[in-house]
Design an enzyme around this catalytic site. Structure first.
Site, PDB file in Angstrom:
ATOM      1  N   ARG A  79      -6.985  12.838   0.765  1.00  0.00           N
ATOM      2  CA  ARG A  79      -6.257  13.502   1.759  1.00  0.00           C
ATOM      3  C   ARG A  79      -4.835  12.898   1.191  1.00  0.00           C
ATOM      4  O   ARG A  79      -3.635  13.263   1.816  1.00  0.00           O
ATOM      5  CB  ARG A  79      -6.434  12.996   3.203  1.00  0.00           C
ATOM      6  CG  ARG A  79      -6.419  11.434   3.472  1.00  0.00           C
ATOM      7  CD  ARG A  79      -6.313  11.337   4.980  1.00  0.00           C
ATOM      8  NE  ARG A  79      -7.827  11.545   5.517  1.00  0.00           N
ATOM      9  CZ  ARG A  79      -8.166  10.941   6.474  1.00  0.00           C
ATOM     10  NH1 ARG A  79      -7.359   9.905   7.151  1.00  0.00           N
ATOM     11  NH2 ARG A  79      -9.321  11.071   6.879  1.00  0.00           N
ATOM     12  N   HIS A  80      -4.610  11.743   0.595  1.00  0.00           N
ATOM     13  CA  HIS A  80      -3.242  11.479   0.001  1.00  0.00           C
ATOM     14  C   HIS A  80      -3.292  10.925  -1.513  1.00  0.00           C
ATOM     15  O   HIS A  80      -2.751  11.875  -2.102  1.00  0.00           O
ATOM     16  CB  HIS A  80      -2.714  10.511   0.714  1.00  0.00           C
ATOM     17  CG  HIS A  80      -3.427   9.179   1.294  1.00  0.00           C
ATOM     18  ND1 HIS A  80      -4.333   8.502   0.576  1.00  0.00           N
ATOM     19  CD2 HIS A  80      -3.790   8.743   2.510  1.00  0.00           C
ATOM     20  CE1 HIS A  80      -5.022   7.501   1.221  1.00  0.00           C
ATOM     21  NE2 HIS A  80      -4.792   7.828   2.486  1.00  0.00           N
ATOM     22  N   ASN A 111       0.951  -1.199   0.190  1.00  0.00           N
ATOM     23  CA  ASN A 111      -0.055  -0.036   0.076  1.00  0.00           C
ATOM     24  C   ASN A 111       0.931   1.226   0.119  1.00  0.00           C
ATOM     25  O   ASN A 111       1.673   1.458   1.018  1.00  0.00           O
ATOM     26  CB  ASN A 111      -0.799  -0.087   1.093  1.00  0.00           C
ATOM     27  CG  ASN A 111      -1.891   1.131   1.291  1.00  0.00           C
ATOM     28  OD1 ASN A 111      -1.429   2.206   0.757  1.00  0.00           O
ATOM     29  ND2 ASN A 111      -3.168   0.758   1.416  1.00  0.00           N
ATOM     30  N   THR A 140      -8.563   3.670   8.354  1.00  0.00           N
ATOM     31  CA  THR A 140      -9.668   2.839   8.113  1.00  0.00           C
ATOM     32  C   THR A 140      -9.806   2.080   9.366  1.00  0.00           C
ATOM     33  O   THR A 140      -9.122   1.165   9.783  1.00  0.00           O
ATOM     34  CB  THR A 140      -9.526   1.811   7.194  1.00  0.00           C
ATOM     35  OG1 THR A 140      -9.229   2.622   5.663  1.00  0.00           O
ATOM     36  CG2 THR A 140     -11.109   1.160   6.579  1.00  0.00           C
ATOM     37  N   GLU A 148     -11.278  -9.369   2.368  1.00  0.00           N
ATOM     38  CA  GLU A 148     -10.018  -8.824   3.265  1.00  0.00           C
ATOM     39  C   GLU A 148     -10.170  -8.721   4.924  1.00  0.00           C
ATOM     40  O   GLU A 148     -11.096  -8.101   5.099  1.00  0.00           O
ATOM     41  CB  GLU A 148      -9.258  -7.455   2.847  1.00  0.00           C
ATOM     42  CG  GLU A 148      -8.265  -7.029   3.512  1.00  0.00           C
ATOM     43  CD  GLU A 148      -7.319  -6.129   2.759  1.00  0.00           C
ATOM     44  OE1 GLU A 148      -7.472  -6.038   1.481  1.00  0.00           O
ATOM     45  OE2 GLU A 148      -6.159  -5.439   3.350  1.00  0.00           O
ATOM     46  N   HIS A 185      -5.549   3.784  -1.828  1.00  0.00           N
ATOM     47  CA  HIS A 185      -6.988   4.072  -1.435  1.00  0.00           C
ATOM     48  C   HIS A 185      -7.287   5.396  -1.820  1.00  0.00           C
ATOM     49  O   HIS A 185      -6.625   6.506  -1.450  1.00  0.00           O
ATOM     50  CB  HIS A 185      -6.880   4.031   0.212  1.00  0.00           C
ATOM     51  CG  HIS A 185      -8.189   4.168   0.647  1.00  0.00           C
ATOM     52  ND1 HIS A 185      -8.511   4.223   2.262  1.00  0.00           N
ATOM     53  CD2 HIS A 185      -9.407   4.530   0.302  1.00  0.00           C
ATOM     54  CE1 HIS A 185      -9.611   4.337   2.287  1.00  0.00           C
ATOM     55  NE2 HIS A 185     -10.272   4.651   1.220  1.00  0.00           N
ATOM     56  N   ARG A 195      -9.373   8.047  -1.242  1.00  0.00           N
ATOM     57  CA  ARG A 195     -10.328   8.387  -0.166  1.00  0.00           C
ATOM     58  C   ARG A 195     -11.093   9.580  -0.741  1.00  0.00           C
ATOM     59  O   ARG A 195     -10.865  10.375  -1.688  1.00  0.00           O
ATOM     60  CB  ARG A 195      -9.874   8.957   1.251  1.00  0.00           C
ATOM     61  CG  ARG A 195      -8.880   7.661   1.817  1.00  0.00           C
ATOM     62  CD  ARG A 195      -8.311   8.404   2.855  1.00  0.00           C
ATOM     63  NE  ARG A 195      -9.395   8.800   3.962  1.00  0.00           N
ATOM     64  CZ  ARG A 195      -9.803   7.654   5.025  1.00  0.00           C
ATOM     65  NH1 ARG A 195      -9.056   6.640   5.463  1.00  0.00           N
ATOM     66  NH2 ARG A 195     -10.798   8.021   5.621  1.00  0.00           N
ATOM     67  N   HIS A 215      -3.928  -4.427   7.575  1.00  0.00           N
ATOM     68  CA  HIS A 215      -4.122  -3.108   8.421  1.00  0.00           C
ATOM     69  C   HIS A 215      -3.210  -3.535   9.590  1.00  0.00           C
ATOM     70  O   HIS A 215      -3.446  -4.320  10.425  1.00  0.00           O
ATOM     71  CB  HIS A 215      -5.556  -2.983   8.755  1.00  0.00           C
ATOM     72  CG  HIS A 215      -5.690  -1.591   9.315  1.00  0.00           C
ATOM     73  ND1 HIS A 215      -5.419  -0.664  10.120  1.00  0.00           N
ATOM     74  CD2 HIS A 215      -6.366  -0.373   8.158  1.00  0.00           C
ATOM     75  CE1 HIS A 215      -5.447   0.652   9.897  1.00  0.00           C
ATOM     76  NE2 HIS A 215      -6.261   0.653   8.771  1.00  0.00           N
ATOM     77  N   GLU A 258      -8.558   0.782  -3.102  1.00  0.00           N
ATOM     78  CA  GLU A 258      -9.509   0.764  -2.018  1.00  0.00           C
ATOM     79  C   GLU A 258     -10.560   1.911  -2.146  1.00  0.00           C
ATOM     80  O   GLU A 258     -10.198   3.091  -2.689  1.00  0.00           O
ATOM     81  CB  GLU A 258      -8.742   0.798  -0.733  1.00  0.00           C
ATOM     82  CG  GLU A 258      -8.107  -0.278  -0.490  1.00  0.00           C
ATOM     83  CD  GLU A 258      -6.866  -0.179   0.775  1.00  0.00           C
ATOM     84  OE1 GLU A 258      -7.089   1.015   1.467  1.00  0.00           O
ATOM     85  OE2 GLU A 258      -6.205  -0.732   0.957  1.00  0.00           O
ATOM     86  N   HIS A 318       1.177   6.028   1.940  1.00  0.00           N
ATOM     87  CA  HIS A 318       1.759   6.788   2.744  1.00  0.00           C
ATOM     88  C   HIS A 318       3.038   7.626   2.057  1.00  0.00           C
ATOM     89  O   HIS A 318       3.484   8.845   2.440  1.00  0.00           O
ATOM     90  CB  HIS A 318       2.461   5.946   3.806  1.00  0.00           C
ATOM     91  CG  HIS A 318       1.498   5.613   4.726  1.00  0.00           C
ATOM     92  ND1 HIS A 318       1.354   6.418   5.847  1.00  0.00           N
ATOM     93  CD2 HIS A 318       0.644   4.569   4.883  1.00  0.00           C
ATOM     94  CE1 HIS A 318       0.303   6.044   6.711  1.00  0.00           C
ATOM     95  NE2 HIS A 318      -0.085   4.857   5.975  1.00  0.00           N
TER      96      HIS A 318
HETATM   97  N1  PXP Z   1      -6.003  -2.946   3.975  1.00  0.00           N
HETATM   98  C1  PXP Z   1      -7.035  -2.174   3.790  1.00  0.00           C
HETATM   99  C2  PXP Z   1      -8.382  -2.461   3.326  1.00  0.00           C
HETATM  100  C3  PXP Z   1      -6.685  -0.815   4.178  1.00  0.00           C
HETATM  101  O1  PXP Z   1      -7.576   0.293   4.360  1.00  0.00           O
HETATM  102  C4  PXP Z   1      -5.263  -0.310   4.559  1.00  0.00           C
HETATM  103  C5  PXP Z   1      -4.670   0.906   4.830  1.00  0.00           C
HETATM  104  O2  PXP Z   1      -5.070   1.697   3.903  1.00  0.00           O
HETATM  105  C6  PXP Z   1      -4.123  -1.509   4.553  1.00  0.00           C
HETATM  106  C7  PXP Z   1      -4.685  -2.754   4.025  1.00  0.00           C
HETATM  107  C8  PXP Z   1      -2.791  -1.209   4.877  1.00  0.00           C
HETATM  108  O3  PXP Z   1      -2.912  -0.835   6.377  1.00  0.00           O
HETATM  109  P1  PXP Z   1      -1.466  -0.437   6.941  1.00  0.00           P
HETATM  110  O4  PXP Z   1      -0.911   0.997   6.219  1.00  0.00           O
HETATM  111  O5  PXP Z   1      -1.694  -0.275   8.450  1.00  0.00           O
HETATM  112  O6  PXP Z   1      -0.419  -1.392   6.573  1.00  0.00           O
END
Ligand code: PXP
Length: 259
Positions: free
Chosen positions: A48-49, A6, A100, A150, A42, A44, A213, A69, A9
């Site tokens: 925001r990102h 992901n 999330t 998921e 994602h 959003r 997550h 996402e 960030h």
């Molecule tokens: N899976 C989903 C559905 C998420 O919303 C996120 C966060 O955007 C992640 C995985 C990844 O989470 P993390 O950044 O905490 O590893």
């Protein structure tokens, strides 16, 4: 096991200064070279990102499948359909949350979800639902006709952090818990069992199972023991490590664990 990275960030860092660097697009080749299997982003509602241009460019230029996402907001779903990622993972979204915080409320949104899943599938997009590890959520997911679920590992990850962190920091989204170490241990065990049972149950219903997550280089080890989980989506811990090691090394180290 498959690893989705992901890369939101990277855009978080960019948006901290409203400049052009670092560009999440530059991560695509590096993440692939490091052995990951999927790019996850994602889009959003509050942008925001990741923004619309990122989404379009990442889907067009990635040599890895892109897992987008998204919420069930109709305007967002339009964008998903227009961009045709390999997969759409439907997640709950609240504007005030830092990240999330829980799985989808499938009961409350059943009719909208049914319609949304159909639209996405008709557009040739695989659909996944981000759910809490409960029997009810797995059952409802199957009724909604998706290929993937998921499992939300956020609660597991928070408990793991509270148990193992020397700083005793309570992660975001967790109310301060006044519990003993033994209680935390049994709560962590119970949450791991829920993940295990939900994965097993989903697999028995022919659903493909992903999880994610809050996973990091330490807490991922217990999750890897759940053989029914086929894929992990991990962001924050990889991008955090990449500040010191570089992105390629950070992804490679995770991929060495996730195999
Ligand atoms: N899976 C989903 C559905 C998420 O919303 C996120 C966060 O955007 C992640 C995985 C990844 O989470 P993390 O950044 O905490 O590893």
């Amino acid at each position: 096991m498959l690893l989705g990275v992901n890369i939101d960030h990277i855009a978080v860092l960019r948006e901290a200064r409203l400049v052009n660097d670092p560009d999440p697009l530059d991560a695509l080749g590096i993440v692939k070279r490091a052995g990951a299997d999927q790019i996850t982003i994602h889009l959003r509602e509050d942008r925001r990102h990741i923004n619309d241009t990122d989404t379009q460019n990442i889907i067009n230029l990635s040599h890895l499948p892109v897992n987008l996402e998204c919420s069930i907001d109709p305007a967002i779903i339009e964008i998903v359909i227009a961009n045709k990622p390999a997969r759409a993972t439907i997640v709950p979204e609240k504007r005030e949350e830092v990240t999330t915080e829980g799985g989808l409320d499938l009961k409350k949104h059943f009719d909208t979800l049914q319609e949304t899943v159909k639209r996405l599938r008709d557009a040739g997009i695989e659909v996944s639902l981000f759910i809490d590890p409960t029997t009810e959520a797995v059952e409802l997911s199957e009724r909604l006709g998706v290929e993937w679920i998921e499992l939300h590992t956020g609660h597991y990850s928070n408990l793991y952090q509270m148990l193992h962190s020397n700083l005793s920091r309570t992660p975001h989204s967790v109310a301060k818990l006044e519990v003993s170490k033994a209680q935390l241990e049994s709560m962590l065990f119970a949450e791991s069992e829920k993940l295990q049972y939900s994965a097993q149950f989903a697999k028995s219903l022919s659903l493909k199972v992903a999880a994610g997550h809050g996973l990091n280089y330490q807490n991922v080890k217990n999750i890897l023991k759940i053989k029914q989980i086929e894929e992990l989506n991990i962001g924050q811990s990889i991008i955090a490590r990449s500040v010191f090691t570089g992105l390629e090394e950070a992804v490679r180290e995770m991929k060495e664990l996730v195999r």
